[in-house]
Design an enzyme around this catalytic site. Structure first.
Site, PDB file in Angstrom:
ATOM      1  N   HIS A  42       0.839  -1.204   0.000  1.00  0.00           N
ATOM      2  CA  HIS A  42       0.000   0.000   0.000  1.00  0.00           C
ATOM      3  C   HIS A  42       0.865   1.241   0.000  1.00  0.00           C
ATOM      4  CE1 HIS A  42       0.784  -0.459   4.308  1.00  0.00           C
ATOM      5  NE2 HIS A  42       0.239   0.727   4.561  1.00  0.00           N
ATOM      6  N   HIS A  88       1.443   3.945   1.821  1.00  0.00           N
ATOM      7  CA  HIS A  88       2.031   4.717   2.930  1.00  0.00           C
ATOM      8  C   HIS A  88       3.556   4.757   2.829  1.00  0.00           C
ATOM      9  CE1 HIS A  88      -1.848   4.215   5.516  1.00  0.00           C
ATOM     10  NE2 HIS A  88      -1.890   5.270   4.736  1.00  0.00           N
ATOM     11  N   ASP A 109       5.957   4.763   4.870  1.00  0.00           N
ATOM     12  CA  ASP A 109       6.811   3.846   5.635  1.00  0.00           C
ATOM     13  C   ASP A 109       6.844   2.446   4.995  1.00  0.00           C
ATOM     14  OD1 ASP A 109       4.084   3.629   6.509  1.00  0.00           O
ATOM     15  OD2 ASP A 109       4.725   2.530   8.289  1.00  0.00           O
ATOM     16  N   HIS A 110       6.120   2.276   3.883  1.00  0.00           N
ATOM     17  CA  HIS A 110       6.160   1.004   3.147  1.00  0.00           C
ATOM     18  C   HIS A 110       6.786   1.148   1.760  1.00  0.00           C
ATOM     19  CE1 HIS A 110       3.573  -1.403   5.949  1.00  0.00           C
ATOM     20  NE2 HIS A 110       3.405  -0.178   6.400  1.00  0.00           N
ATOM     21  N   HIS A 130      -7.485  -0.724   5.618  1.00  0.00           N
ATOM     22  CA  HIS A 130      -6.467   0.222   6.100  1.00  0.00           C
ATOM     23  C   HIS A 130      -6.336   1.357   5.082  1.00  0.00           C
ATOM     24  CE1 HIS A 130      -2.797   1.592   8.052  1.00  0.00           C
ATOM     25  NE2 HIS A 130      -2.125   1.444   6.925  1.00  0.00           N
ATOM     26  N   ASP A 158      -0.320  -3.641   6.320  1.00  0.00           N
ATOM     27  CA  ASP A 158      -0.970  -3.139   7.536  1.00  0.00           C
ATOM     28  C   ASP A 158      -2.437  -3.578   7.602  1.00  0.00           C
ATOM     29  OD1 ASP A 158       1.422  -1.949   8.066  1.00  0.00           O
ATOM     30  OD2 ASP A 158       0.749   0.112   7.737  1.00  0.00           O
ATOM     31  N   HIS A 190       4.465  -4.359  10.768  1.00  0.00           N
ATOM     32  CA  HIS A 190       4.933  -3.682  11.987  1.00  0.00           C
ATOM     33  C   HIS A 190       5.116  -4.634  13.167  1.00  0.00           C
ATOM     34  CE1 HIS A 190       4.436   0.584  10.743  1.00  0.00           C
ATOM     35  NE2 HIS A 190       3.489   0.091   9.974  1.00  0.00           N
TER      36      HIS A 190
END
Ligand code: ZN
Length: 255
Positions: free
Chosen positions: A53, A55, A57-58, A111, A128, A166
């Site tokens: 996805h 985001h 942080d990915h 999410h 996530d 995570h």
């Protein structure tokens, strides 16, 4: 024989690496390039990237990695992900010839709306969506969408290794204890997690069968969870309501 590794990134992210004996590796959700490049210096040889996805942080490390490695990068159809070589969605299959692997792509909105998961090689890379003992926050999707996504993931073979994005297991565990106080298998899992974390080791992957036994978000049909939600004044007449109530309780939960 493939080996699965969780490369830590940021404070609590994992970049997953599934690699063969020669270090040829499929990487999942490289939010940072640094941890991957460090592994490359130790012999890792990236051959493909999978993104779940949009985001940052990915996906934050993808540009730097694609500048350096001429490899395929699979991503959901979402313009917020700028760098990718292949766009994939529900029902697509991804063949990674060098590792003799095939991944099925599952659409798992909740999410985020364009979130996808990859199932192959005995692993589920679910970003996530599903966490160990928890699930992702609903930033874009509805509770009904997330529940349907989790139902699909929960139906995969019990031996499947859940490779989530995570290290949230201990804090998720505190909520799991509140949501379902009596669950012996969950208590065993929490003890295992405490021991792994005390050694500085990841608490994941977990087995999907264990999540079905321990993760409250996969257990909204359990009478004890429904009763507890009811006793807190939360509507839980059907499973969709119960899931929505559980998710919003968790949003405000302070362990
Ligand atoms: Zn996310």
């Amino acid at each position: 024989m493939l080996s699965l590794q969780a490369l830590p990134a940021f404070d609590d992210n994992y970049i997953w690496s599934l690699s063969d004996d020669n270090g040829k590796a499929v990487l999942v959700d490289p939010g940072q390039a640094g941890p991957v490049l460090k592994a490359v210096a130790d012999g890792l040889n990236p051959i493909a990237i999978l993104l779940t996805h949009h985001h940052n942080d990915h996906v934050g490390g993808v540009g730097e990695l694609l500048d350096r490695f001429d490899i395929p990068c699979y991503a959901p159809v979402d313009e917020r992900i700028r760098r990718a070589t292949h766009r994939v969605g529900e029902g697509d299959r991804i063949r990674v010839e060098a590792l003799d692997l095939e991944f099925a792509v599952l659409a798992v909105p909740g999410h985020t709306l364009s979130h996808i998961a990859y199932h192959g090689g005995g692993c589920l890379f679910c970003g996530d969506t599903l966490f160990s003992l928890g699930c992702g926050r609903l930033f874009e999707g509805t509770p009904g969408q997330m529940l349907a996504s989790l139902d699909r993931l929960a139906a995969l073979p019990g031996e499947t290794l859940v490779c989530c994005g995570h290290e949230y297991t201990q804090s998720n565990g505190r909520f799991a204890l509140a949501a379902e106080p009596a669950n012996e298998l969950r208590d065993l899992r929490l003890a295992e997690v405490a021991s792994l974390r005390a050694q500085g080791l990841p608490s994941v992957p977990s087995k999907l069968a264990n999540e079905r036994d321990c993760n409250p978000f996969l257990r909204v049909d359990q009478p004890a969870i429904r009763r507890l939600l009811g006793s807190r004044g939360l509507a839980a007449d059907d499973r969709a309501q119960a899931f929505a109530a559980l998710r919003s309780w968790k949003d405000g939960f302070v362990a």
